[in-house]
Design a protein around this motif. Sequence first.
Motif, short mmCIF file in Angstrom:
data_model
loop_
_atom_site.label_atom_id
_atom_site.label_comp_id
_atom_site.label_asym_id
_atom_site.label_seq_id
_atom_site.Cartn_x
_atom_site.Cartn_y
_atom_site.Cartn_z
N LYS A 118 60.55 -38.27 -49.90
CA LYS A 118 61.97 -37.93 -50.09
C LYS A 118 62.56 -38.71 -51.26
N ALA A 119 62.24 -40.01 -51.30
CA ALA A 119 62.79 -40.87 -52.35
C ALA A 119 62.28 -40.42 -53.72
N ARG A 120 61.00 -40.13 -53.79
CA ARG A 120 60.40 -39.73 -55.07
C ARG A 120 60.96 -38.37 -55.52
N ALA A 121 61.10 -37.44 -54.57
CA ALA A 121 61.63 -36.11 -54.91
C ALA A 121 63.06 -36.24 -55.43
N GLN A 122 63.85 -37.10 -54.80
CA GLN A 122 65.23 -37.28 -55.24
C GLN A 122 65.26 -37.87 -56.65
N GLU A 123 64.37 -38.84 -56.87
CA GLU A 123 64.29 -39.48 -58.19
C GLU A 123 63.96 -38.43 -59.27
N MET A 124 62.99 -37.57 -58.95
CA MET A 124 62.57 -36.54 -59.90
C MET A 124 63.69 -35.53 -60.14
N LEU A 125 64.39 -35.17 -59.05
CA LEU A 125 65.47 -34.20 -59.19
C LEU A 125 66.63 -34.78 -60.01
N GLU A 126 66.87 -36.09 -59.83
CA GLU A 126 67.90 -36.75 -60.65
C GLU A 126 67.49 -36.67 -62.12
N VAL B 226 65.73 -34.43 -63.66
CA VAL B 226 65.95 -33.10 -64.27
C VAL B 226 67.40 -32.63 -64.03
N GLU B 227 68.24 -33.58 -63.62
CA GLU B 227 69.67 -33.35 -63.42
C GLU B 227 69.96 -32.28 -62.36
N LEU B 228 69.18 -32.32 -61.29
CA LEU B 228 69.40 -31.42 -60.17
C LEU B 228 69.54 -32.21 -58.87
N GLY B 229 69.99 -33.45 -59.02
CA GLY B 229 70.09 -34.34 -57.86
C GLY B 229 70.91 -33.78 -56.72
N ARG B 230 71.89 -32.95 -57.04
CA ARG B 230 72.78 -32.40 -56.00
C ARG B 230 72.20 -31.16 -55.33
N PHE B 231 71.08 -30.70 -55.84
CA PHE B 231 70.57 -29.41 -55.36
C PHE B 231 69.36 -29.52 -54.43
N GLY B 232 69.09 -30.73 -53.97
CA GLY B 232 67.91 -30.96 -53.13
C GLY B 232 67.85 -30.09 -51.89
N ASN B 233 69.01 -29.80 -51.30
CA ASN B 233 69.02 -29.01 -50.06
C ASN B 233 69.22 -27.52 -50.30
N HIS B 234 69.28 -27.12 -51.56
CA HIS B 234 69.39 -25.69 -51.86
C HIS B 234 67.99 -25.06 -51.76
N TYR B 235 68.00 -23.74 -51.70
CA TYR B 235 66.72 -23.01 -51.74
C TYR B 235 66.53 -22.43 -53.14
N PRO B 236 65.27 -22.21 -53.55
CA PRO B 236 65.02 -21.76 -54.92
C PRO B 236 65.82 -20.51 -55.31
N TRP B 237 65.98 -19.57 -54.38
CA TRP B 237 66.69 -18.34 -54.73
C TRP B 237 68.18 -18.56 -54.99
N GLN B 238 68.66 -19.77 -54.67
CA GLN B 238 70.07 -20.07 -54.95
C GLN B 238 70.26 -20.67 -56.35
N LEU B 239 69.14 -20.84 -57.08
CA LEU B 239 69.20 -21.46 -58.40
C LEU B 239 68.94 -20.42 -59.50
N SER B 240 69.41 -20.74 -60.70
CA SER B 240 69.14 -19.86 -61.85
C SER B 240 67.69 -20.06 -62.31
N ASN C 77 60.08 -28.54 -52.09
CA ASN C 77 59.17 -28.01 -53.09
C ASN C 77 58.63 -29.13 -53.98
N VAL C 78 59.53 -30.03 -54.35
CA VAL C 78 59.11 -31.16 -55.20
C VAL C 78 58.19 -32.09 -54.42
N GLN C 79 58.42 -32.17 -53.12
CA GLN C 79 57.60 -33.07 -52.28
C GLN C 79 56.18 -32.54 -52.04
N LEU C 80 55.98 -31.23 -52.29
CA LEU C 80 54.72 -30.59 -51.89
C LEU C 80 53.45 -31.33 -52.36
#
Lengths: 225, 265
Positions: free
Chosen positions: B123-131, B133-147, B107-110
Motif C-alpha cells: 500500500k505504501a509503495r503504491a501510494q508513493e508511486m501514484l504520488e 505520477v501525480e495520481l495520489g488522489r486516485f488510488g481508490n478509483h477504478y481504471p475506467w474512471q480515468l482518462s 493495480n499498482v500493487q499487483l
Amino acid sequence: MKTPFFKAVLSIVRKDLRTELRSRELISSMGLFALLSILVFSFALELDRIARQEAISGVLWVTVVFASFLGLNRSLAMERDQGNLDAMLIAPIARTTIFFGKLVGNFLFTITVGLLLLPIMTVLYNVSLVQPLVLAVLFMGTFGFTTVGTLLATMTVQTRARENLLPIVMMPLALPLLLAAVKASTNLLTDSATEDWVAWVQILAMVDVVYLVMCYLLFEYVIEE
Amino acid sequence: MQSQSASPTNVIVAQGINKIFNPGADEEIFALKDINLEVKSGEFVSLIGPSGCGKSTLLRLIAELITPTSGDLKVNGKDPHAARIDQDYGMVFQAATLYDWRTVSKNVQLPLEIMGYSTQERKARAQEMLEMVELGRFGNHYPWQLSGGMQQRVSIARALAFSPSLLLMDEPFGALDEFTRERMNLELLRIWDTTKITVVFVTHSIAEAVFLSTRVVVMSPRPGRITREIAIDLPYPRNFETRELPRYFALLTEVRELLREAHEI
C-alpha cells in the motif's frame, strides 16, 4: 526472485475465476450453447430407450466439445487482446505456470458446463447420467480436451482466423481422446454394458497423461514463437 | 536534471543479434539483422524506424518475450531470462493493460503482490508511486474512471513499483491525442529525472524521440538493422520551450534525414 510454481498457478486461476465472476462471459456463452444443443438433439432424436442410451454419450460429448471451443477461444483471446499475455510473460514466473493456470481455469469452466448438462440430459432423455463412473469419464475426457485445447488455443489465438482455426487443428489431435471418452461412456450407459469400459477408461487415462506431458513440454516453445 | 555517473555501466549489451520468424519456412521473416547496441545506465534511448522495422521485436527480445535466433544479449550482465526472473526491468505497453476490477492502487500493487510484499508495504509503495505520477488522489478509483493519459500513468507507476533498473516502453503514448502525448512526454522526463532509471523507448514519432532521449537509434526497414545513432544534446530541463529551440528543429531534420537514408539502404 522467482514466484513459487503453485502460487503463480493459483494466482492465474484466481484471476480467471474473478474475471469470469464479474463478466460471466465464458460460462454464459458456453452454457447457453450447450443447453440449446441438447434441446435440439432431444427434439430431433425421438428414439426408443435403447437407441437413446446408445446415442446419449455422443450428444453429451458433441455438446461439451463444441462448448469448450467457445470457452477456449474466448479465454485465450481475452488474454491476448487485453495485453495480459505479455504481462504474464514478463512476470518473474516459470512460463509453464501460465499453461497450468490457464489449463485449470479452462477445465473448471468446461467441467461446470458438463456437470450442469448431466442432470438436464437425465431429465430430457430419461437416461440416468449422474453416475460416479460417468462423472469420472467426463472429468478425464474434459481434462484431456482442455489440456490440448489450451496449448492449441495459445497458438491459434495469434492468428486472424482463430475462431475457425482452433476446431480444425484440434479435432485430429483430440480424436483418440474423444474416441476413448465416447466409447467408455457409451459402454457405461447401455444395458448391454460389458467390461470394455475399463479398457477405454485406461486408454483415456493414458492419453490424458501423454497430452499433459507433451503440452507441458511444448508450451514454452509455442508461447515464445 | 538527469545526471550521468562518471563511468556508467552497460545495462543492455546486444551483440550480433539476429531474429528470424519461421526459419526455413516459405513465410520466413528476417526481422532483425546483426543488431549491436549498448545502453548505459541512466540513458534514455529511443528506437525509431518505419513500421515493421523490428523496433518492438528488439524490445521484446530484451524483455524475453521472444528469444533471438542468434547473437548475444545481456541485461544487467545477465541473460534476459535471469533478468526477467530478477525483475530487472518493468515494461509499459501501448495499452495500459490495467485490471478493471482492481482499484488504481491495487493495480499498482499487483507486481508487489506477486513478489510477496506485505499488505502494508504494498500500500505504501503504491501510494508513493501514484504520488510520483501525480495520481495520489486516485488510488481508490477504478481504471475506467480515468482518462487514457491517466491510465498510462498508472501503468508507468505499476512498472516502477518494484524499483527496476530498466524501463522498457513500447509506444506507450501511441494511442493518445497530441496534446495529452506532449504532457505525458513532460511527465515521463520528470519521472526519469526523479528515478534515474534507464529507459528504452520505442516510438514512431521523430518529435517524441528527439524531445525525450539522450540518444536516438535509427533502424532500417526489414530486415531491421541499426543504421545510425544520434546523441541528443538538447539542454535540461526540457519543457515546452525546448520544442521551439533551433537546435530541436535541427535535430528533427537530422533524424528525418537519417530515417530517409535508412529507408533507401
